[in-house]
Design an enzyme around this catalytic site. Sequence first.
Site, PDB file in Angstrom:
ATOM      1  N   ASN A 169      63.740  88.658 -36.831  1.00 32.54           N
ATOM      2  CA  ASN A 169      63.153  87.648 -37.211  1.00 32.54           C
ATOM      3  C   ASN A 169      61.878  87.381 -36.376  1.00 32.54           C
ATOM      4  OD1 ASN A 169      62.918  85.359 -39.221  1.00 32.54           O
ATOM      5  ND2 ASN A 169      63.521  84.141 -37.425  1.00 32.54           N
ATOM      6  N   HIS A 206      54.997  80.837 -40.362  1.00 35.43           N
ATOM      7  CA  HIS A 206      54.402  79.422 -40.189  1.00 35.43           C
ATOM      8  C   HIS A 206      52.752  79.649 -40.360  1.00 35.43           C
ATOM      9  CE1 HIS A 206      58.055  77.909 -38.785  1.00 35.43           C
ATOM     10  NE2 HIS A 206      58.379  79.031 -38.061  1.00 35.43           N
TER      11      HIS A 206
HETATM   12  O1  G3I Z   1      68.117  66.879 -29.174  1.00 37.15           O
HETATM   13  C1  G3I Z   1      67.285  66.394 -28.192  1.00 37.15           C
HETATM   14  C2  G3I Z   1      67.241  65.091 -27.924  1.00 37.15           C
HETATM   15  O2  G3I Z   1      68.538  64.660 -27.563  1.00 37.15           O
HETATM   16  C3  G3I Z   1      66.090  64.773 -26.898  1.00 37.15           C
HETATM   17  O3  G3I Z   1      66.151  63.476 -26.816  1.00 37.15           O
HETATM   18  C4  G3I Z   1      64.844  65.488 -27.313  1.00 37.15           C
HETATM   19  C5  G3I Z   1      63.783  65.257 -26.327  1.00 37.15           C
HETATM   20  O4  G3I Z   1      62.767  66.405 -26.203  1.00 37.15           O
HETATM   21  O5  G3I Z   1      64.872  66.744 -27.779  1.00 37.15           O
HETATM   22  C6  G3I Z   1      65.693  66.980 -28.850  1.00 37.15           C
HETATM   23  O6  G3I Z   1      65.897  68.309 -28.868  1.00 37.15           O
HETATM   24  C7  G3I Z   1      64.836  68.968 -29.361  1.00 37.15           C
HETATM   25  C8  G3I Z   1      65.274  69.720 -30.972  1.00 37.15           C
HETATM   26  O7  G3I Z   1      64.001  70.316 -31.314  1.00 37.15           O
HETATM   27  C9  G3I Z   1      65.934  68.631 -31.955  1.00 37.15           C
HETATM   28  O8  G3I Z   1      64.795  67.900 -32.503  1.00 37.15           O
HETATM   29  C10 G3I Z   1      64.069  69.969 -28.565  1.00 37.15           C
HETATM   30  O9  G3I Z   1      63.482  69.144 -27.514  1.00 37.15           O
HETATM   31  C11 G3I Z   1      63.205  70.710 -29.006  1.00 37.15           C
HETATM   32  O10 G3I Z   1      62.626  71.759 -28.327  1.00 37.15           O
HETATM   33  C12 G3I Z   1      63.564  71.232 -30.371  1.00 37.15           C
HETATM   34  O11 G3I Z   1      62.398  71.923 -31.202  1.00 37.15           O
HETATM   35  C13 G3I Z   1      63.024  73.213 -32.154  1.00 37.15           C
HETATM   36  C14 G3I Z   1      62.310  74.487 -31.625  1.00 37.15           C
HETATM   37  O12 G3I Z   1      62.406  75.485 -32.644  1.00 37.15           O
HETATM   38  C15 G3I Z   1      62.658  74.710 -30.269  1.00 37.15           C
HETATM   39  O13 G3I Z   1      62.158  75.933 -29.931  1.00 37.15           O
HETATM   40  C16 G3I Z   1      62.714  72.702 -33.346  1.00 37.15           C
HETATM   41  O14 G3I Z   1      63.337  71.603 -33.942  1.00 37.15           O
HETATM   42  C17 G3I Z   1      62.704  73.750 -34.518  1.00 37.15           C
HETATM   43  O15 G3I Z   1      62.051  73.442 -35.668  1.00 37.15           O
HETATM   44  C18 G3I Z   1      61.857  74.852 -33.859  1.00 37.15           C
HETATM   45  O16 G3I Z   1      62.173  76.086 -34.708  1.00 37.15           O
HETATM   46  C19 G3I Z   1      61.718  77.339 -34.451  1.00 37.15           C
HETATM   47  C20 G3I Z   1      62.562  78.444 -34.799  1.00 37.15           C
HETATM   48  O17 G3I Z   1      63.979  78.248 -34.382  1.00 37.15           O
HETATM   49  C21 G3I Z   1      62.220  79.882 -34.279  1.00 37.15           C
HETATM   50  N1  G3I Z   1      60.780  79.967 -35.183  1.00 37.15           N
HETATM   51  C22 G3I Z   1      59.797  78.807 -34.680  1.00 37.15           C
HETATM   52  C23 G3I Z   1      60.500  77.792 -35.089  1.00 37.15           C
HETATM   53  C24 G3I Z   1      59.462  76.586 -34.837  1.00 37.15           C
HETATM   54  O18 G3I Z   1      59.001  76.376 -33.565  1.00 37.15           O
END
Ligand code: G3I
Length: 303
Positions: A169, A206
Amino acid sequence: ESTLAAAAAQSGRYFGTAIAAGKLGDSQYTSIANREFNMVTAENEMKIDATEPNRGQFNFTNGDRVYNWAVQNGKRVRGHTLAWYSQQPGWMQSLSGSSLRQAMIDHINGVVNHYKGKIYAWDVVNEAFADGNSGGRRDSNLQRTGNDWIEVAFRTARAADPAAKLCYNDYNIDNWSWAKTQGVYNMVRDFKSRGVPIDCVGLQSHFNSQSPYNSNYRTTISSFAALGVDVQITELDIQGGSAQTYASVVNDCLAVARCTGITVWGVRDSDSWLGANTSPLLFDSSGNKKAAYTSVLNALNNA
Ligand code: G3I
């Protein structure tokens, strides 16, 4: 048909979404997700940091919440993701060499075994290729364990759950003319020729102004499919939310028999990792169907 899942099913395909465990108490969110989609990807809950926060101590609490919600509502699940340079727990970030290699193998065994027989397809390896024009691998602690880390990951996953489809992926591998696409294509061709177990390629898709939808997308899908793998659109979102672009993406998948399904990366604009202001998804932040929704539904129904 009047829902995305039912419309996609007319041609034997699925239509999925990313689901976040923390939103399962939001009844607007769950009612839309339950009505429209029949494939679920955990947005974060099955990643390495979530499932193995300490070495050898697995935690499936939130992964299981997403999994159970999906299955109790009649949906299948894509597993995301087993080996990735990002979202590694701290203990893994600090490993290298043979101990990191072993930790990767142990992690794959632990997670795939927990969900054995329950997952439609695993994103075994995520985002291993470099951005830019090299067409080569991304530098990471995993890559530095040796170029064979990807095939080791796939062989380990196959042995742990022979029933799951195993996918590579990545993002920015949708434009056929890009070096990154060609790099992944060459790896998949090599894996198929040498019998490395790989069943599918996930085009995250994306789309934004830096990496827009290109009309050669259909060529990319059909070219991967011609190698003997399924293609899945795994994380679709389109900044700006163009209804026309959404229709093009769907029509390109429908044109290739081995494009088996489409997943959008969230339910409402307010659920998107991109922020609601970019309007990237099919439902607005109040849960209303957008023009892009109607465009996707019509494309699926006209197949
Ligand atoms: O859950 C914590 C929370 O407790 C905390 O207070 C907060 C503060 O930053 O962070 C929260 O976690 C975040 C999590 O999303 C849930 O919202 C992380 O920081 C944040 O890094 C995380 O981002 C995710 C990202 O992947 C991380 O790499 C996104 O939701 C998610 O949509 C995104 O998905 C990725 C795929 O896995 C791979 N391809 C790209 C795609 C988009 O970036």
